[in-house]
Motif scaffolding. Sequence first.
Motif, PDB file in Angstrom:
ATOM      1  N   LEU A 116      26.340 -13.971  -6.972  1.00  0.00           N
ATOM      2  CA  LEU A 116      26.074 -14.588  -8.271  1.00  0.00           C
ATOM      3  C   LEU A 116      25.585 -13.536  -9.273  1.00  0.00           C
ATOM      4  O   LEU A 116      25.967 -13.558 -10.449  1.00  0.00           O
ATOM      5  CB  LEU A 116      25.040 -15.708  -8.121  1.00  0.00           C
ATOM      6  CG  LEU A 116      24.709 -16.477  -9.402  1.00  0.00           C
ATOM      7  CD1 LEU A 116      25.959 -17.152  -9.969  1.00  0.00           C
ATOM      8  CD2 LEU A 116      23.612 -17.510  -9.156  1.00  0.00           C
ATOM      9  N   ALA A 117      24.774 -12.606  -8.804  1.00  0.00           N
ATOM     10  CA  ALA A 117      24.282 -11.554  -9.699  1.00  0.00           C
ATOM     11  C   ALA A 117      25.449 -10.705 -10.214  1.00  0.00           C
ATOM     12  O   ALA A 117      25.515 -10.356 -11.395  1.00  0.00           O
ATOM     13  CB  ALA A 117      23.269 -10.677  -8.961  1.00  0.00           C
ATOM     14  N   ARG A 118      26.380 -10.420  -9.333  1.00  0.00           N
ATOM     15  CA  ARG A 118      27.555  -9.630  -9.730  1.00  0.00           C
ATOM     16  C   ARG A 118      28.403 -10.407 -10.738  1.00  0.00           C
ATOM     17  O   ARG A 118      28.881  -9.860 -11.726  1.00  0.00           O
ATOM     18  CB  ARG A 118      28.381  -9.355  -8.465  1.00  0.00           C
ATOM     19  CG  ARG A 118      29.024  -8.011  -8.440  1.00  0.00           C
ATOM     20  CD  ARG A 118      29.696  -7.779  -7.108  1.00  0.00           C
ATOM     21  NE  ARG A 118      30.998  -7.217  -7.335  1.00  0.00           N
ATOM     22  CZ  ARG A 118      31.912  -7.022  -6.396  1.00  0.00           C
ATOM     23  NH1 ARG A 118      31.646  -7.367  -5.155  1.00  0.00           N
ATOM     24  NH2 ARG A 118      33.060  -6.483  -6.685  1.00  0.00           N
ATOM     25  N   PHE A 119      28.569 -11.687 -10.461  1.00  0.00           N
ATOM     26  CA  PHE A 119      29.309 -12.572 -11.365  1.00  0.00           C
ATOM     27  C   PHE A 119      28.664 -12.566 -12.752  1.00  0.00           C
ATOM     28  O   PHE A 119      29.331 -12.379 -13.772  1.00  0.00           O
ATOM     29  CB  PHE A 119      29.310 -13.978 -10.751  1.00  0.00           C
ATOM     30  CG  PHE A 119      29.795 -15.075 -11.649  1.00  0.00           C
ATOM     31  CD1 PHE A 119      31.151 -15.305 -11.821  1.00  0.00           C
ATOM     32  CD2 PHE A 119      28.881 -15.909 -12.305  1.00  0.00           C
ATOM     33  CE1 PHE A 119      31.602 -16.341 -12.641  1.00  0.00           C
ATOM     34  CE2 PHE A 119      29.328 -16.937 -13.124  1.00  0.00           C
ATOM     35  CZ  PHE A 119      30.695 -17.151 -13.295  1.00  0.00           C
ATOM     36  N   PHE A 126      40.623 -22.055 -10.200  1.00  0.00           N
ATOM     37  CA  PHE A 126      40.846 -21.559  -8.843  1.00  0.00           C
ATOM     38  C   PHE A 126      39.626 -21.711  -7.931  1.00  0.00           C
ATOM     39  O   PHE A 126      39.731 -21.487  -6.729  1.00  0.00           O
ATOM     40  CB  PHE A 126      41.330 -20.101  -8.888  1.00  0.00           C
ATOM     41  CG  PHE A 126      42.662 -19.972  -9.589  1.00  0.00           C
ATOM     42  CD1 PHE A 126      43.774 -20.667  -9.120  1.00  0.00           C
ATOM     43  CD2 PHE A 126      42.802 -19.194 -10.736  1.00  0.00           C
ATOM     44  CE1 PHE A 126      45.003 -20.570  -9.769  1.00  0.00           C
ATOM     45  CE2 PHE A 126      44.031 -19.096 -11.389  1.00  0.00           C
ATOM     46  CZ  PHE A 126      45.130 -19.790 -10.905  1.00  0.00           C
ATOM     47  N   ILE A 127      38.479 -22.049  -8.505  1.00  0.00           N
ATOM     48  CA  ILE A 127      37.288 -22.209  -7.659  1.00  0.00           C
ATOM     49  C   ILE A 127      36.695 -23.617  -7.795  1.00  0.00           C
ATOM     50  O   ILE A 127      36.632 -24.369  -6.827  1.00  0.00           O
ATOM     51  CB  ILE A 127      36.238 -21.127  -7.974  1.00  0.00           C
ATOM     52  CG1 ILE A 127      36.840 -19.746  -7.657  1.00  0.00           C
ATOM     53  CG2 ILE A 127      34.958 -21.359  -7.161  1.00  0.00           C
ATOM     54  CD1 ILE A 127      36.020 -18.586  -8.067  1.00  0.00           C
ATOM     55  N   HIS A 167      28.142 -24.324 -13.187  1.00  0.00           N
ATOM     56  CA  HIS A 167      28.805 -24.921 -12.014  1.00  0.00           C
ATOM     57  C   HIS A 167      28.989 -23.881 -10.907  1.00  0.00           C
ATOM     58  O   HIS A 167      28.814 -24.192  -9.721  1.00  0.00           O
ATOM     59  CB  HIS A 167      30.173 -25.487 -12.409  1.00  0.00           C
ATOM     60  CG  HIS A 167      30.115 -26.822 -13.089  1.00  0.00           C
ATOM     61  ND1 HIS A 167      29.564 -27.934 -12.492  1.00  0.00           N
ATOM     62  CD2 HIS A 167      30.557 -27.237 -14.299  1.00  0.00           C
ATOM     63  CE1 HIS A 167      29.658 -28.967 -13.313  1.00  0.00           C
ATOM     64  NE2 HIS A 167      30.258 -28.572 -14.416  1.00  0.00           N
ATOM     65  N   ILE A 168      29.354 -22.678 -11.296  1.00  0.00           N
ATOM     66  CA  ILE A 168      29.539 -21.616 -10.284  1.00  0.00           C
ATOM     67  C   ILE A 168      28.203 -21.331  -9.595  1.00  0.00           C
ATOM     68  O   ILE A 168      28.133 -21.197  -8.361  1.00  0.00           O
ATOM     69  CB  ILE A 168      30.106 -20.326 -10.923  1.00  0.00           C
ATOM     70  CG1 ILE A 168      31.560 -20.540 -11.376  1.00  0.00           C
ATOM     71  CG2 ILE A 168      29.996 -19.134  -9.962  1.00  0.00           C
ATOM     72  CD1 ILE A 168      32.605 -20.552 -10.290  1.00  0.00           C
ATOM     73  N   ALA A 169      27.121 -21.268 -10.386  1.00  0.00           N
ATOM     74  CA  ALA A 169      25.796 -21.009  -9.799  1.00  0.00           C
ATOM     75  C   ALA A 169      25.413 -22.118  -8.832  1.00  0.00           C
ATOM     76  O   ALA A 169      24.915 -21.861  -7.726  1.00  0.00           O
ATOM     77  CB  ALA A 169      24.757 -20.867 -10.913  1.00  0.00           C
TER      78      ALA A 169
END
Length: 442
Positions: free
Chosen positions: A29-32, A76-77, A133-135
């Motif tokens: 998540l940090a990289r994202f 895609f996710i 949402h990704i987090a």
Amino acid sequence: MISSATATDETAAAPSRRRDRSTPAEALLARFRTVRNFTSQLSAGLAPEDCVVQSMPDVSPAKWHLAHTTWFFETFILKKWIPAYQPEVPQYAYLFNSYYNAAGDMHRRDLRGLISRPTVEETHRYRSSIDSHIADLLSRADDKALAEIEPLIILGIHHEQQHQELLVTDIKHVFSQNPLHPVFRERQIEVVPGKPSAMKFLDFAETIVDIGHDGSGFSYDNEGPRHRALIPAFALASRPVTNGEYLEFIEAGGYTRPEFWLSLGWTTVNEQRWQAPLYWNKSEGGWWNFTLSGYRPVNESEPVTHISYFEADAFANWSQARLPTEFEWEHAASDSEIDGNFVEEETFHPQTGRSPATEHRLAQMFGDVWEWTRSSYSPYPGYRAAPGALGEYNGKFMCNQYVLRGGSCATSRSHIRRTYRNFFQPEKRWQFTGIRLAHDHA
Ligand SMILES: [Fe+2]
């Protein structure tokens, strides 16, 4: 007393210890977030009016890049991994799909500049919403799910870095159309004393080498399969061609002498009335060029950029040299450090070589300008595009394009690899594209 070296080491170690405590999901998540934030940073100085213009079909509005990179993570996710996921605006699936036929219908690429809605503000909200949402997804994913989601997030991160580069080169083209010559980033004009180092040629013996990615870490599918290639003896220039050298070609009538040009290139020169690289203009006192820091005199010691494959090839012919193959380039780069003038430097322009090129060392292989190779963008032996929408990422473009290597001043340092294959049609000039010469071995 703690020495300054020790204190520095401890300071450096602290975040590392913190990183050690982070879970794989937190690290991902940090990289994202780092990459998503850099997109925001790049676009932060743009007014909403700047973000909607499409100055030619190849250019996408900055707003479209902001939305499309977000659509990628959503499509895609989130749609796959969140049960019963409901998009806030279902029509974004149509508006912000670029070219993935398997993901559904899409809006016309050349009409992206007509889309005034969503507004830039709404687009930023879309980004924030998808980021949340990704987090959430990563915070709830078990190890098995994470193992499947992680490669998709990493692909999305690299995809976003590609669009960061396009955002920079596209806004340059947009601003270049404006007689006010808007400035993307204020920069002092770099005054480089003296001339660039003389161009030398490094000799390479005939060899059989492994070409392509070795599978450790991320790569795009077009970088494999790794395979053996025979490379006859060749010589490669120690540095890219400079503006000063390219000016000699112009002054020698390079653009008016068909003997240097491919037939299609000569047709293009005449149809487009090219007389110099894109963004160059001759006015009183000499040549000027438009840069992301404004309009300024052409600096003869910088690498030439914004030239097509046709111009690179014609220049090489005029120089009694040729362009390297992508295999020669990759082999020659095997000892080169991946360092240079990348987008993180925020120069947004190729720079005069900072370290001298010699007959023993290649300079500026990475960063500054993408280097055209004479290799057609074709599949490596054994290549098969993956099934499904993501198989459309690279494979379906393997026709009528040439490979470029090394990255540019608009490429992220963490995005480029020695095996990285960029590709564009031979008449394209709006990317930071340049020339490194090669010779058959004498
Ligand atoms: Fe894309």
